[in-house]
Design an enzyme around this catalytic site. Structure first.
Site, short mmCIF file in Angstrom:
data_model
loop_
_atom_site.label_atom_id
_atom_site.label_comp_id
_atom_site.label_asym_id
_atom_site.label_seq_id
_atom_site.Cartn_x
_atom_site.Cartn_y
_atom_site.Cartn_z
CG PHE A 8 -2.29 -0.75 1.43
CD1 PHE A 8 -3.28 -0.40 0.58
CD2 PHE A 8 -2.31 -1.92 1.89
CE1 PHE A 8 -4.49 -1.34 0.79
CE2 PHE A 8 -3.48 -2.64 2.20
CZ PHE A 8 -4.52 -2.29 1.25
CG ASP A 9 1.00 5.73 -1.89
OD1 ASP A 9 2.03 6.38 -1.24
OD2 ASP A 9 -0.23 6.56 -1.94
CB ALA A 10 1.73 5.90 3.35
#
Ligand SMILES: [Mg+2]
Length: 227
Positions: A8-10
């Protein structure tokens, strides 16, 4: 597709970066006696986005990004006599406090973590990202956190993904999904590396980039329609 691992990107994907950023900018403006407004917030965003794109393209360093975004903002606003590096330091202090999440992030991470390994892959600044992560409600569901500043490479660079695979390995590429809101860093990075990608696009922006995600979602919960 059965995935074993989700990267996941943040910011803008799990974390509500818009709110954290606005809070940090308004707080630092107050500290320096500068009037805050939505117009100024938008102007900062525009300048900051441009600097991040330059950073992701390898044109400027992280240090240059951090100071030049505020130097550019002050120049555009006609504000003199503020040290952009010092201002940036204060800004990051406020930013590190912002751990508000995107709607559905807790439920999605909790549910997925029951059967898959979850990691965060972010181009952010290490101290800020680690502080926000450690304060957040999702920290118990995430096994790994990879911050570009610590790795020495940023998404979409393949060497960034080499590092992630090395740490989490052994990993087969077909079992890994990248989820992110940026076509140019998250989706392009995943596509280049031969991974499936999920484009989180809550504002339903038209994709004119030529970069093709495996699938697209408008809310985090929609991921369950696909996996
Ligand atoms: Mg993002």
């Amino acid at each position: 597709m059965a995935y074993s691992t989700i990267l996941f990107d943040a910011d803008g994907t799990l974390f509500d970066y818009d709110r954290a950023e606005e809070f940090a900018l308004a707080s630092s403006f107050r500290k320096y006696g500068i009037q805050f407004s939505q117009e100024r917030n938008s102007l900062y965003r525009e300048i900051n986005d441009g600097k991040w794109k330059q950073f992701e393209a390898g044109v400027i360093s992280k240090d240059e990004l951090q100071t030049s975004r505020f130097a550019g903002l002050f120049a555009a606003l006609g504000i003199a006599n503020i040290d952009a590096a010092r201002f940036n330091k204060d800004y990051l202090g406020y930013l590190a406090c912002g751990s508000e999440l995107i709607d559905g992030a807790v439920e999605v991470c909790r549910s997925l973590s029951a059967t898959m390994r979850l990691a965060i892959i972010t181009n952010g600044i290490a101290t800020v990202q680690l502080s926000r992560f450690s304060k957040s409600e999702i920290k118990d569901y995430i096994s790994y956190m990879f911050v570009s500043e610590e790795i020495g490479y940023a998404k979409p660079d393949a060497r960034y993904f080499d590092f992630v695979f090395d740490r989490m390995g052994p990993l087969g590429k077909p079992g890994v999904l990248v989820v992110g809101d940026s076509l140019t860093s998250d989706i392009q990075g995943g596509v280049n590396y031969g991974l499936d990608t999920c484009y989180y696009n809550p504002r339903k922006l038209e994709n004119l980039s030529g970069i093709k995600p495996t699938f697209e979602i408008g809310s985090l919960a929609e991921i369950f329609d696909w996996i």
